[in-house]
Design a protein around this motif. Structure first.
Motif, PDB file in Angstrom:
ATOM      1  N   ARG A  77       6.986  -3.645   3.939  1.00 27.00           N
ATOM      2  CA  ARG A  77       6.749  -4.041   2.541  1.00 27.00           C
ATOM      3  C   ARG A  77       7.569  -5.273   2.146  1.00 27.00           C
ATOM      4  NH1 ARG A  77       5.724   1.380   2.835  1.00 27.00           N
ATOM      5  NH2 ARG A  77       4.016   2.179   1.568  1.00 27.00           N
ATOM      6  N   GLN A 121      -0.583  -5.009   8.384  1.00 28.08           N
ATOM      7  CA  GLN A 121      -0.234  -3.594   8.337  1.00 28.08           C
ATOM      8  C   GLN A 121       1.276  -3.399   8.419  1.00 28.08           C
ATOM      9  OE1 GLN A 121      -1.150  -0.574   7.916  1.00 28.08           O
ATOM     10  NE2 GLN A 121       0.233   0.680   9.151  1.00 28.08           N
ATOM     11  N   SER A 181       2.341  -2.268   4.756  1.00 27.06           N
ATOM     12  CA  SER A 181       2.304  -0.808   4.774  1.00 27.06           C
ATOM     13  C   SER A 181       3.629  -0.195   5.196  1.00 27.06           C
ATOM     14  CB  SER A 181       1.205  -0.303   5.716  1.00 27.06           C
ATOM     15  OG  SER A 181      -0.065  -0.398   5.117  1.00 27.06           O
ATOM     16  N   GLU A 182       4.353  -0.873   6.093  1.00 30.57           N
ATOM     17  CA  GLU A 182       5.565  -0.292   6.650  1.00 30.57           C
ATOM     18  C   GLU A 182       6.826  -0.931   6.078  1.00 30.57           C
ATOM     19  OE1 GLU A 182       5.074   2.326   8.178  1.00 30.57           O
ATOM     20  OE2 GLU A 182       2.951   2.103   8.581  1.00 30.57           O
ATOM     21  N   GLN A 237      -0.736   8.405   6.116  1.00 35.69           N
ATOM     22  CA  GLN A 237      -0.739   6.953   6.231  1.00 35.69           C
ATOM     23  C   GLN A 237      -1.169   6.299   4.921  1.00 35.69           C
ATOM     24  OE1 GLN A 237       0.355   5.287   8.901  1.00 35.69           O
ATOM     25  NE2 GLN A 237       0.792   7.250   9.917  1.00 35.69           N
ATOM     26  N   THR A 238      -1.011   4.996   4.853  1.00 28.74           N
ATOM     27  CA  THR A 238      -1.521   4.231   3.717  1.00 28.74           C
ATOM     28  C   THR A 238      -3.012   3.979   3.910  1.00 28.74           C
ATOM     29  OG1 THR A 238      -1.114   2.091   4.770  1.00 28.74           O
ATOM     30  CG2 THR A 238       0.705   3.071   3.522  1.00 28.74           C
ATOM     31  N   PHE A 279       0.838  -1.194   0.000  1.00 32.38           N
ATOM     32  CA  PHE A 279       0.000   0.000   0.000  1.00 32.38           C
ATOM     33  C   PHE A 279       0.877   1.250   0.000  1.00 32.38           C
ATOM     34  CE2 PHE A 279      -2.619  -3.341   1.748  1.00 32.38           C
ATOM     35  CZ  PHE A 279      -3.863  -3.109   1.184  1.00 32.38           C
ATOM     36  N   ASP A 280       0.490   2.207  -0.831  1.00 25.86           N
ATOM     37  CA  ASP A 280       1.222   3.471  -0.909  1.00 25.86           C
ATOM     38  C   ASP A 280       0.644   4.484   0.072  1.00 25.86           C
ATOM     39  OD1 ASP A 280       2.865   2.541  -2.992  1.00 25.86           O
ATOM     40  OD2 ASP A 280       1.322   3.039  -4.483  1.00 25.86           O
ATOM     41  N   ASP A 281       1.482   5.429   0.462  1.00 26.79           N
ATOM     42  CA  ASP A 281       1.035   6.492   1.359  1.00 26.79           C
ATOM     43  C   ASP A 281       0.000   7.377   0.669  1.00 26.79           C
ATOM     44  OD1 ASP A 281       2.793   5.554   3.225  1.00 26.79           O
ATOM     45  OD2 ASP A 281       4.361   7.023   2.767  1.00 26.79           O
ATOM     46  N   ILE A 282      -0.995   7.789   1.440  1.00 24.85           N
ATOM     47  CA  ILE A 282      -2.022   8.714   0.952  1.00 24.85           C
ATOM     48  C   ILE A 282      -1.930   9.985   1.785  1.00 24.85           C
ATOM     49  CG2 ILE A 282      -4.491   9.120   0.625  1.00 24.85           C
ATOM     50  CD1 ILE A 282      -4.855   6.114   0.351  1.00 24.85           C
TER      51      ILE A 282
END
Length: 308
Positions: free
Chosen positions: A218, A211, A215-216, A145-146, A124-127
């Motif tokens: 990867r 997560q 997310s962190e 955060q993602t 997941f990419d950061d938004i």
């Protein structure tokens, strides 16, 4: 210390704290119902491994999240059967489950994620939320955060509301945790509610592992949780089984985790072991009763023997 450095510490601290907060929220519900889910470390580790394996196999990060939650729930079923149905010692169950998870994920990673397959998986990419991300210090930490990170925070908020001490669900859980026998005599399905608490903790633990991995980090590495599941249990104790206290405890752990890397980079000569030790010192203080507030549920780790 510059503003940029403080912002970086808070951002790294939030990344470290979110998986712990999510797992601790589920763990607090299980403990309030009387079941100590000490296997949270193993659940998070299996969630991380399974999510990476599924994401690498399917090419979908979303599939990885589903797989991570499923892995956590499988461990939850095992925990519920042993601790609730067969009334085995909950501490022994937790230690054995963590050892099992470490062995399974280490072996699985060497066989199924060999040759770097577990690196560079779909993640997941950061938004970044416009305007809010630009807030000083806390902006990037809270609003950068993602999608999965925001989902985790939403799950924490929903669980906090649904199982609040002021809702019927929360009242029933607290009643069982405080006096399971009396709660059973009033007609509450003690074992079913305890199983529900265990499964919620297992599901959040699996999601927390996903997560962390998708997310962190990867990727997946052996024993990548490195005690985060234990910190989730510690956060519940240090937070005195209250949502607000758990949030404060996990934020402290997150910042402490970030400082482990930030302070040496700043040239600050503080022993690394001291920074690693701080969260557990807080836990010892809380367990010793020096932190005021709510005490542990009276029936925590006590099996329910029915209406005798």
């Amino acid at each position: 210390m510059s503003t940029d450095m403080i912002t970086e510490i808070f951002t790294s601290g939030a990344a470290f704290a979110i998986p712990i907060l999510l797992a601790a929220t589920g763990e607090s519900i299980s403990e309030r119902a009387g079941v100590l889910n000490l296997s949270m470390e193993g659940i998070m580790l299996c969630g991380a491994f399974t999510s990476v394996l599924a994401a690498a196999t399917t090419g979908s990060a979303a599939a990885g999240v589903v797989a991570g939650i499923a892995a956590g729930l499988i461990f939850g079923v095992m925990n519920a059967l042993l601790s609730v149905r067969f009334k085995a010692d909950q501490i022994v169950i937790g230690i054995a489950a963590n050892a099992l998870a470490l062995g399974l994920t280490t072996f699985g990673a060497r066989i199924l994620l060999a040759d770097g397959r577990g690196n560079g998986v779909p993640a997941f990419d950061d938004i970044h939320i416009p305007v809010l991300t630009d807030l000083p210090i806390v902006g990037p930490a809270l609003f950068g955060q993602t999608l999965l990170g925001y989902l985790c925070l939403l799950v924490v908020a929903l669980l906090a509301v649904v199982f609040s001490a002021r809702t019927m669900a929360g009242i029933r859980i607290d009643a069982i945790g405080e006096d399971a026998t009396s709660a059973g005599w009033t007609g509450l399905a003690v074992n079913r509610i305890r199983v529900l608490g265990v499964m919620i903790a297992a599901g959040t633990g699996g999601l927390a592992g996903a997560q962390l991995a998708l997310s962190e980090v990867r990727s997946f590495g052996e024993n990548m949780t490195a005690g985060m599941g234990y910190l989730a249990v510690v956060a519940v104790i240090a937070g005195r089984w209250k949502v607000g206290g758990v949030v404060v405890a996990t934020l402290f752990f997150g910042v402490a985790g970030a400082l482990q890397f930030a302070l040496p980079a700043m040239g600050v000569d503080i022993p690394y072991a001291l920074l690693v030790m701080l969260p557990y010192v807080i836990a010892i203080v809380a367990v010793a009763g020096f932190v005021g507030g709510r005490k542990a549920p009276s029936c925590l780790t006590v099996p329910y023997v029915g209406r005798i």
